[in-house]
Structures are given as structure tokens and as C-alpha cells.
Scaffold this active site. Structure first.
Site, PDB file in Angstrom:
ATOM      1  N   GLU A  29      40.757  28.571  32.938  1.00 36.69           N
ATOM      2  CA  GLU A  29      41.822  29.384  33.075  1.00 36.69           C
ATOM      3  C   GLU A  29      43.080  29.177  33.417  1.00 36.69           C
ATOM      4  O   GLU A  29      44.104  29.735  33.404  1.00 36.69           O
ATOM      5  CB  GLU A  29      41.364  30.815  34.054  1.00 36.69           C
ATOM      6  CG  GLU A  29      40.073  31.639  33.681  1.00 36.69           C
ATOM      7  CD  GLU A  29      38.898  30.904  34.230  1.00 36.69           C
ATOM      8  OE1 GLU A  29      38.510  29.709  34.500  1.00 36.69           O
ATOM      9  OE2 GLU A  29      37.916  31.761  34.275  1.00 36.69           O
ATOM     10  N   TRP A  49      31.592  30.632  57.764  1.00 42.23           N
ATOM     11  CA  TRP A  49      31.390  30.431  56.333  1.00 42.23           C
ATOM     12  C   TRP A  49      31.034  28.786  56.480  1.00 42.23           C
ATOM     13  O   TRP A  49      31.718  27.946  57.092  1.00 42.23           O
ATOM     14  CB  TRP A  49      32.560  30.606  55.606  1.00 42.23           C
ATOM     15  CG  TRP A  49      32.816  31.861  55.313  1.00 42.23           C
ATOM     16  CD1 TRP A  49      31.870  33.057  55.486  1.00 42.23           C
ATOM     17  CD2 TRP A  49      33.787  32.210  54.438  1.00 42.23           C
ATOM     18  NE1 TRP A  49      32.500  34.087  54.717  1.00 42.23           N
ATOM     19  CE2 TRP A  49      33.565  33.803  54.099  1.00 42.23           C
ATOM     20  CE3 TRP A  49      35.092  31.733  53.606  1.00 42.23           C
ATOM     21  CZ2 TRP A  49      34.432  34.715  53.197  1.00 42.23           C
ATOM     22  CZ3 TRP A  49      35.726  32.554  52.860  1.00 42.23           C
ATOM     23  CH2 TRP A  49      35.480  33.961  52.597  1.00 42.23           C
ATOM     24  N   LYS A  67      26.766  31.748  54.149  1.00 45.67           N
ATOM     25  CA  LYS A  67      27.344  32.593  55.072  1.00 45.67           C
ATOM     26  C   LYS A  67      26.206  32.607  56.361  1.00 45.67           C
ATOM     27  O   LYS A  67      25.167  33.295  56.107  1.00 45.67           O
ATOM     28  CB  LYS A  67      27.401  33.692  54.717  1.00 45.67           C
ATOM     29  CG  LYS A  67      28.732  33.856  53.483  1.00 45.67           C
ATOM     30  CD  LYS A  67      29.148  35.222  52.904  1.00 45.67           C
ATOM     31  CE  LYS A  67      30.320  35.043  52.133  1.00 45.67           C
ATOM     32  NZ  LYS A  67      29.647  35.133  50.722  1.00 45.67           N
ATOM     33  N   THR A 113      35.040  29.784  29.245  1.00 44.57           N
ATOM     34  CA  THR A 113      34.512  29.159  30.547  1.00 44.57           C
ATOM     35  C   THR A 113      33.037  29.047  30.201  1.00 44.57           C
ATOM     36  O   THR A 113      32.317  29.491  29.330  1.00 44.57           O
ATOM     37  CB  THR A 113      34.417  30.561  31.422  1.00 44.57           C
ATOM     38  OG1 THR A 113      33.729  31.456  31.088  1.00 44.57           O
ATOM     39  CG2 THR A 113      35.894  30.977  31.623  1.00 44.57           C
TER      40      THR A 113
HETATM   41  P1  ADP Z   1      33.096  26.367  35.342  1.00 45.43           P
HETATM   42  O1  ADP Z   1      33.664  27.522  35.941  1.00 45.43           O
HETATM   43  O2  ADP Z   1      32.120  27.043  34.297  1.00 45.43           O
HETATM   44  O3  ADP Z   1      32.461  25.374  36.120  1.00 45.43           O
HETATM   45  P2  ADP Z   1      35.556  25.153  34.979  1.00 45.43           P
HETATM   46  O4  ADP Z   1      35.539  23.553  34.358  1.00 45.43           O
HETATM   47  O5  ADP Z   1      36.775  26.102  34.306  1.00 45.43           O
HETATM   48  O6  ADP Z   1      34.298  25.735  34.420  1.00 45.43           O
HETATM   49  O7  ADP Z   1      35.593  25.193  36.475  1.00 45.43           O
HETATM   50  C1  ADP Z   1      36.529  25.258  37.203  1.00 45.43           C
HETATM   51  C2  ADP Z   1      36.017  25.335  38.716  1.00 45.43           C
HETATM   52  O8  ADP Z   1      35.559  23.800  39.134  1.00 45.43           O
HETATM   53  C3  ADP Z   1      36.946  25.540  39.733  1.00 45.43           C
HETATM   54  O9  ADP Z   1      37.378  26.945  40.150  1.00 45.43           O
HETATM   55  C4  ADP Z   1      36.448  24.782  41.107  1.00 45.43           C
HETATM   56  O10 ADP Z   1      35.425  25.491  41.463  1.00 45.43           O
HETATM   57  C5  ADP Z   1      35.804  23.661  40.337  1.00 45.43           C
HETATM   58  N1  ADP Z   1      36.687  22.437  40.516  1.00 45.43           N
HETATM   59  C6  ADP Z   1      37.354  21.790  39.591  1.00 45.43           C
HETATM   60  N2  ADP Z   1      37.950  20.625  40.164  1.00 45.43           N
HETATM   61  C7  ADP Z   1      37.485  20.594  41.305  1.00 45.43           C
HETATM   62  C8  ADP Z   1      37.659  19.643  42.564  1.00 45.43           C
HETATM   63  N3  ADP Z   1      38.494  18.554  42.471  1.00 45.43           N
HETATM   64  N4  ADP Z   1      37.051  19.733  43.555  1.00 45.43           N
HETATM   65  C9  ADP Z   1      36.184  20.839  43.687  1.00 45.43           C
HETATM   66  N5  ADP Z   1      36.112  21.872  42.853  1.00 45.43           N
HETATM   67  C10 ADP Z   1      36.521  21.492  41.530  1.00 45.43           C
END
Ligand code: ADP
Length: 541
Positions: free
Chosen positions: A328, A441, A436, A184
Site C-alpha cells: 500500500e 504486549w 497479549k 496484497t
Molecule cells: P503482506 O502484507 O502480504 O506481507 P507486504 O509486502 O505489503 O505484504 O507487507 C508489508 C508488511 O511487511 C508491513 O506492514 C510489515 O508488517 C512487514 N514489513 C515490511 N518491512 C519490514 C521490516 N523491515 N521489518 C518488519 N516488518 C516489515
């Protein structure tokens, strides 16, 4: 009673052999790190993958060994994806923008046995080497003549594979064998290792190729701008070969001019990447009076798709489609596929739908849970923690004993979302970014999207700032387009005109550059640090 069918393992080598059988003459084009373009057919790729597999085996790499790769999207990294998996080893792609500390951490944590890197990252590899006792061999992804000067005793990739046999007798592995690994990106703490299996990636790739998922096909020319170190380039290196698509790999050329040249010259029809990339490319095309050639769709994910992008691309006949997922999740969770006839409607009637992340793809289950652990209804109103389940979703982080799941077996994504009655999921925020205020929210994404609609705004981030009465109130931080000017008060009026009273921002700050994280997403941790001593005018009063 069990069925009586063959239990053949699901292996990535099956994707490769299918591609070689059904589309041997299809093309893979790469912008090379050492300059110039490289193009070859699937058939030639298959031969070099076999050569690489022999070279790896000769080097002593075998089943279960982790091998690090720090590289751009190129044909050589694609070869590593398949050759390492094919021999039962693990292709550990590393994000160079993690910085030396985190890159060193993940290499050591994974105990990588060898490290492949592009010349751009030779200084990074050389700096890390003294701290990486696990690495036995360094290989620079280039021909002998293009090697950087280094003390690593690194081999040249091209010399290493030259002269090896061009076919390989792939072992029939157990389908649960690990094949790839991605950490990650550390936006939420120390990077954590996600270890994919052949089975999980094969299933994810098959489902991503359904017409109702990514929605691309063999006629498409596909440009994954999303890096191959960002969750397997969203599965495209596998999906493209399953479909037999022409693949265009941008190498290090991720700026507007380079991307635009590739789009036009290679007649790209389908491209994938994070919003920042598309914002940059749009600005480049607009300011140079260009167009997008044959591009029909851009799949946007990683962060929320904004109205600005949807409308900006729509003017040029390019359709933005949104996907959501995470490291993940291998990464595919949702794709917001449009219903038939959708694009016949005017753009204003389409925006609301397109800004949702979309329904779960087949085999992925989603639910939303309240802070008290109650299951929430899918009514488009109730907002809760988004949890997922499915055959390509993490069970346990690499090296951890405890699994990463809730007691009843779901993975909590860290996102907050609503689910609409038609099944479309819509992220309102990351749990840690939700603002918050007075027990309610506020979605930072809503504020950012409103800000991006301002003609002078290039990038936007909303932060929850301390407030003595409301706990937190939203502040908007913006980066303006190059040469643009705007008064923060005027931006505030513009933005608040689009928001509900509670979401209206208390303050607007203009910065030179909004910090971006390793995968091109706004780095809110850094912004919070910058503004940690700042007091909102409404709080001071
Ligand atoms: P990191 O957590 O380090 O940014 P990831 O690429 O695994 O790496 O990120 C996943 C996260 O990215 C998701 O949990 C979400 O918060 C965000 N995300 C992914 N795609 C979208 C989307 N289309 N719209 C909003 N958030 C997104």
C-alpha cells in the site's frame, strides 16, 4: 497565488527517456528462464520496449486496460513494466505463489485483458484459463522455439515483438493515470488491489534514489532478488534506470548456488531481498567456504532484520541495511541509513541501531496511535498502531467505494511500532501477531530474533497461545538448519536468557519446515492452524 512554472506531468516514460539519454550503454543482465544468460544495453532495452508498445497497441491494449504478468525477474518483465505504463495501460504483476485460487481471483477482480507468463507458470495459466473469461490473449515470455505445449493458443513474446518499429511516440498522459497494480499477498485475508499512478511511482522512485534513502548510486551493480511481483521489486526497476545502474535480474535462480554465481560473476555491489533469502544465501556461503565477492550492501525488508543476519554478513564485510514498507506504500516508508562513521564501530555497538526500521523517507509522515485513538509520543517507549501519510500511499483499494483511511486521512499500516526520539521507527509486531499476555504486549519479533541467534536455528516464529490465566503466552516454533540437532529445552533456556521475564517463551516446538507465504515471509496463519489444538504445558498445568 500560483507559481508560474510549467506543469509537466510526472511520467514513467520520463524515467525511461532519461536513462536512454544519460546511460545508453549501461547493462541489464538476466538469467533466462529458458536457460543461459541474456545481456543487453539500456539502448537495446529501449528499442524492445518500443517494439512491445507497438505489439500491445496492435493487440488492442490501450489506456486503462489491465494486463496480467506472472513472471520471474527478467528483462522481458522489465520491458512490460515500461511499455504498458508508457501506453497508459496497467501492468498487473501477479505473485505465482498466491496459488491458483488467489491468482484466479486477482486476475478476475482486476479484469485483466491479456496474460503474460513465464514457461514455469504455463501449467498455472492453463489451469486458470477456463475460469478467466476476461483474458483475450495469452503470451508466453519466451522465443517461439521454447514455447510450452498448451491449449491456450498462446503467442510467443519474442515473435510478438519481432519486426515492430524500435521507437514509439509516447503519449503525454495525465500524471495521475494508473500504470501498475499489485494485490496484497493475502497473509491477512483476501488479496486487495493497490493501483499505482505514474505520479506516485515517479515520486517514490526519485526519493528512493536520494543518497539518504537506498543509498546506492550509478557505480553500483544492483541485484533485486525481491521479485518484480512484490511491490514493483521495491521500485528498483525505476530507481536503477534513474540512477543509470547496472541491473542484474536473477530470473528463476533464487537458490544459494545460482544467486552466489550471479553475485560473483556480475560483481554485484548492492542487493535487495527479504530475510529468508539472505538467511539461505548466508548458509550456502558459510557451508561452502565462499565469500560475497564485491557485495557491499544488502537492503533487507519485508520482515524484520535479525541480529543473526547483521552479524553473519558483517563477518564478510557486507553491510545489512533495513527498509520498511508495504504494498500500500509503493512500498517505501523508511530506510535505516547509517550516520557518518557508523561502520568504524565494532558490530556489537551497531546492532541495536541496525535492528530498527529507520526514519521515514522524505514526504512520508508517520504517527503512532494508542488503542483509544490517542496520539503517542515519539519517546522510544510508547507502542502504538503505526499510521502513515504521503504522496505514494494508498487512498482507496481497487474496486472499493470507501477509502482505506482514518477519518483524518491517515492509512493504518496494521503494524505496531515505537518511534525513537531521533525519528527512527521500530516495528514491534504486526497488530495481529502481537502476543497479549496479562494486559501487556509481547513482541513476537523480539522472540524470533533471540531464537535466530541460536547456532542450530534456521527459521523461527513466535505465536501467542491461549492461556487460562494470562490470556496468551508465547510459544516458539523453530526450524533447524539442515543436519543440525538441538534439544527444545536447551533452545528455550538459550532464548529466554535474552528476553525479559514477561517475553520468556513457555514452550519450544521444533518443526521440519516453517511455512512461508507468497513473498517469503513466515506464514503465521498456517502455523496457527497447525497448532490450533495444541495446549501449552503451562496452560495444562
Ligand atoms: P503482506 O502484507 O502480504 O506481507 P507486504 O509486502 O505489503 O505484504 O507487507 C508489508 C508488511 O511487511 C508491513 O506492514 C510489515 O508488517 C512487514 N514489513 C515490511 N518491512 C519490514 C521490516 N523491515 N521489518 C518488519 N516488518 C516489515
Amino acid at each position: 497565488m500560483h507559481g508560474l512554472m510549467q506543469n509537466a506531468p510526472l511520467l514513467l516514460t520520463n524515467i525511461l527517456s532519461h536513462a536512454l539519454r544519460s546511460s545508453p550503454d549501461q547493462e541489464i543482465v538476466t538469467r533466462l528462464v529458458e536457460g543461459g544468460m541474456h545481456r543487453y544495453t539500456y539502448r537495446e532495452a529501449g528499442e524492445r520496449i518500443a517494439q512491445l508498445a507497438h505489439a500491445l497497441t496492435d493487440m488492442g491494449i490501450g489506456v486503462g486496460d489491465r494486463v496480467g504478468v506472472i513472471g520471474w525477474n527478467t528483462h522481458r518483465q522489465l520491458e512490460l513494466y515500461y511499455a504498458l505504463a508508457g501506453i497508459g495501460a496497467v501492468c498487473h504483476t501477479i505473485n505465482p505463489r498466491l496459488g491458483p485460487e488467489n491468482a484466479g481471483y486477482v486476475l478476475m477482480h482486476a479484469q485483466d485483458k491479456a496474460l503474460f507468463y513465464d514457461a514455469t507458470f504455463a501449467p498455472l495459466a492453463a489451469g486458470l484459463a477456463p475460469h478467466l473469461p476476461c483474458i483475450e490473449t495469452y503470451i508466453e515470455l519466451c522465443p517461439e522455439g521454447a514455447m510450452s505445449a498448451n491449449d491456450l493458443g498462446a503467442l510467443s513474446y519474442e515473435s510478438m515483438i519481432a519486426g515492430k518499429p524500435t521507437s514509439y511516440d509516447w503519449p503525454e498522459l495525465d500524471e495521475n493515470t494508473a500504470c501498475a497494480m499489485c494485490y496484497t499477498s493475502g497473509t491477512t485475508g483476501k488479496p486487495k488491489g493497490v493501483l499505482y499512478s505514474h505520479r506516485s511511482l515517479v515520486l517514490e522512485s526519485i526519493v528512493s534514489c536520494l543518497p539518504t534513502s537506498l543509498g546506492c548510486g550509478p557505480e553500483d551493480v544492483c541485484l533485486p532478488v525481491v521479485p518484480m511481483f512484490h511491490v514493483n521489486a521495491w521500485g528498483i526497476p525505476y530507481g536503477a534506470l534513474l540512477l543509470g545502474m547496472k541491473l542484474v535480474l536473477p530470473g528463476p535462480g533464487l537458490d544459494g548456488a545460482n544467486l552466489h554465481e550471479l553475485l560473483i560473476k556480475e560483481k554485484v555491489t548492492y542487493a535487495l531481498g527479504v530475510p529468508t533469502v539472505w538467511l539461505g544465501l548466508l548458509a550456502y556461503v558459510e557451508s561452502n567456504n565462499l565469500d560475497f565477492g564485491d557485495l557491499k550492501y544488502s537492503l533487507i525488508g519485508g520482515s524484520a532484520l535479525s541480529e543473526k543476519l547483521i552479524k553473519g554478513y558483517d563477518k564478510y564485510g557486507v553491510r545489512c541495511r533495513q527498509g520498511w514498507g508495504m504494498t500500500e506504500m509503493s512500498p517505501l516508508g523508511t530506510v535505516n541509513m547509517e550516520p557518518a562513521g557508523f561502520f568504524d564501530k565494532p558490530v556489537d555497538e551497531r546492532v541495536e541501531f541496525m535492528m530498527r526500521q529507520g526514519p521515514a523517507v522524505a514526504f512520508v509522515d508517520m504517527r503512532i496511535i494508542s488503542a483509544d485513538g490517542e496520539l503517542l509520543p515519539h519517546d522510544g517507549e510508547a507502542e502504538g498502531h503505526l499510521q502513515v501519510k504521503g504522496p505514494w500511499i494508498i487512498d482507496t483499494y481497487y474496486g472499493m467505494e470507501q477509502n482505506a483511511l482514518t477519518k483524518d486521512g491517515w492509512f493504518d499500516t496494521g503494524d505496531v511500532a515505537v518511534i525513537h526520539p531521533n525519528g527512527q521507527m521500530q516495528i514491534t509486531d504486526r497488530a495481529k501477531d502481537v502476543i497479549k499476555s496479562g494486559g501487556e504486549w509481547i513482541s513476537s519479533i523480539d522472540i524470533e530474533n533471540a531464537a535466530l541467534n541460536h547456532p542450530a536455528v534456521m527459521q523461527a516464529a513466535a505465536l501467542g497461545m491461549h492461556h487460562p490465566k494470562w490470556d496468551e503466552r508465547p510459544m516458539l516454533v523453530v526450524e533447524l538448519k539442515p543436519d543440525a540437532e538441538a534439544d527444545p529445552e536447551e533452545i528455550k533456556t538459550f532464548v529466554n536468557g535474552q528476553l525479559s521475564k514477561i517475553s520468556a517463551v513457555d514452550d519450544v516446538q521444533v518443526v521440519d519446515a516453517i511455512p512461508l507465504g507468497a513473498t517469503g515471509k513466515v506464514l503465521k496463519t498456517k502455523l496457527r492452524e497447525i497448532f490450533k489444538d495444541y495446549v501449552l504445558p503451562t496452560a495444562a498445568a
